[in-house]
Scaffold this active site. Structure first.
Site, PDB file in Angstrom:
ATOM      1  N   ASP A 283     -24.570  12.241   8.520  1.00  0.00           N
ATOM      2  CA  ASP A 283     -23.795  12.276   9.754  1.00  0.00           C
ATOM      3  C   ASP A 283     -23.944  10.948  10.491  1.00  0.00           C
ATOM      4  O   ASP A 283     -22.969  10.367  10.972  1.00  0.00           O
ATOM      5  CB  ASP A 283     -24.254  13.449  10.616  1.00  0.00           C
ATOM      6  CG  ASP A 283     -23.401  13.653  11.850  1.00  0.00           C
ATOM      7  OD1 ASP A 283     -22.167  13.450  11.795  1.00  0.00           O
ATOM      8  OD2 ASP A 283     -23.975  14.043  12.888  1.00  0.00           O
TER       9      ASP A 283
ATOM     10  N   ARG B 127      -5.921  10.725  15.966  1.00  0.00           N
ATOM     11  CA  ARG B 127      -7.306  10.607  16.438  1.00  0.00           C
ATOM     12  C   ARG B 127      -8.325  10.946  15.355  1.00  0.00           C
ATOM     13  O   ARG B 127      -9.524  10.793  15.547  1.00  0.00           O
ATOM     14  CB  ARG B 127      -7.530  11.539  17.627  1.00  0.00           C
ATOM     15  CG  ARG B 127      -6.773  11.131  18.884  1.00  0.00           C
ATOM     16  CD  ARG B 127      -7.007  12.086  20.061  1.00  0.00           C
ATOM     17  NE  ARG B 127      -8.412  12.364  20.262  1.00  0.00           N
ATOM     18  CZ  ARG B 127      -8.899  13.572  20.583  1.00  0.00           C
ATOM     19  NH1 ARG B 127      -8.105  14.610  20.709  1.00  0.00           N
ATOM     20  NH2 ARG B 127     -10.184  13.751  20.777  1.00  0.00           N
ATOM     21  N   LYS B 128      -7.875  11.406  14.196  1.00  0.00           N
ATOM     22  CA  LYS B 128      -8.774  11.804  13.120  1.00  0.00           C
ATOM     23  C   LYS B 128      -9.149  10.601  12.258  1.00  0.00           C
ATOM     24  O   LYS B 128      -8.285   9.807  11.878  1.00  0.00           O
ATOM     25  CB  LYS B 128      -8.129  12.880  12.254  1.00  0.00           C
ATOM     26  CG  LYS B 128      -7.875  14.176  13.001  1.00  0.00           C
ATOM     27  CD  LYS B 128      -7.206  15.186  12.120  1.00  0.00           C
ATOM     28  CE  LYS B 128      -6.983  16.486  12.884  1.00  0.00           C
ATOM     29  NZ  LYS B 128      -6.329  17.491  12.027  1.00  0.00           N
TER      30      LYS B 128
END
Length: 188
Positions: free
Chosen positions: A86, A132-133
């Protein structure tokens, strides 16, 4: 990249286009926040991931697995490895695009155990954008950039404005984050 990235991104995307002011190949990336468990230096048992920009929209991140990171005796905890990915995936997206992003989806595939004392080399690439991805993928290899494949991951991040952090975070602690990234593009 390998099998994990074959059907990624799952939608049509624009090719990745790093920000004109993004750090260039060979440039190390600083921690985005000193108290971040993934990259900060102020968390005693944190990962202390270090990242460097590579060629072709790639960021290489490394961290050494310590006894504080184990799940089974002598092996890294799977959740902690997911945390490392992450951090690495988000570091690539945020720094190359120079926008704040938050994790929307993260998939991790474990290919082999990661022993305590080993260094994981995580190579992250930007896969594309759709509004926005932001889509990213990564491979983690043991003890060298070309070492045995241990973990693969892919993630969807969403760009956010500063109001996201003001509403959900600690405004006092946000000062440090704002000072470190005052030159990033932030959605209004």
């Amino acid at each position: 990249m390998s099998a994990t990235a074959q059907n990624w991104p799952p939608v049509e995307v624009e090719p990745p286009s790093p920000h004109p002011d993004a750090p260039g190949p060979g440039q190390p990336l600083d921690a985005h926040y000193s108290h971040c468990f993934g990259c900060g230096d102020e968390v005693e048992s944190g990962l202390r991931i270090r990242s460097t920009v590579g060629e072709h929209h790639v960021v290489v991140s490394t961290f050494t697995v310590t006894k504080d990171h184990q799940g089974a005796p002598g092996l890294a905890h799977g959740g902690l490895l997911t945390c490392a990915f992450d951090e690495a995936l988000g570091t690539a997206a945020g720094n190359l695009l120079r926008v704040p992003v938050v994790t929307a989806k993260l998939e991790t595939d474990f290919r082999r155990p990661v022993p305590v004392g080993s260094t994981l080399y995580i190579t992250t690439k930007l896969c594309g954008r759709a509004g926005r991805k932001v889509y990213t993928s990564a491979e983690g290899r043991l003890d060298a950039a070309d070492g045995p494949l241990a973990v693969e991951a892919r993630a969807l991040f969403v760009t956010v404005g500063v109001e996201h952090f003001l509403e959900h975070g600690d405004p006092e602690q946000l000062k440090e984050l704002g000072e470190r990234h005052s030159d990033w593009d932030v959605n209004p």
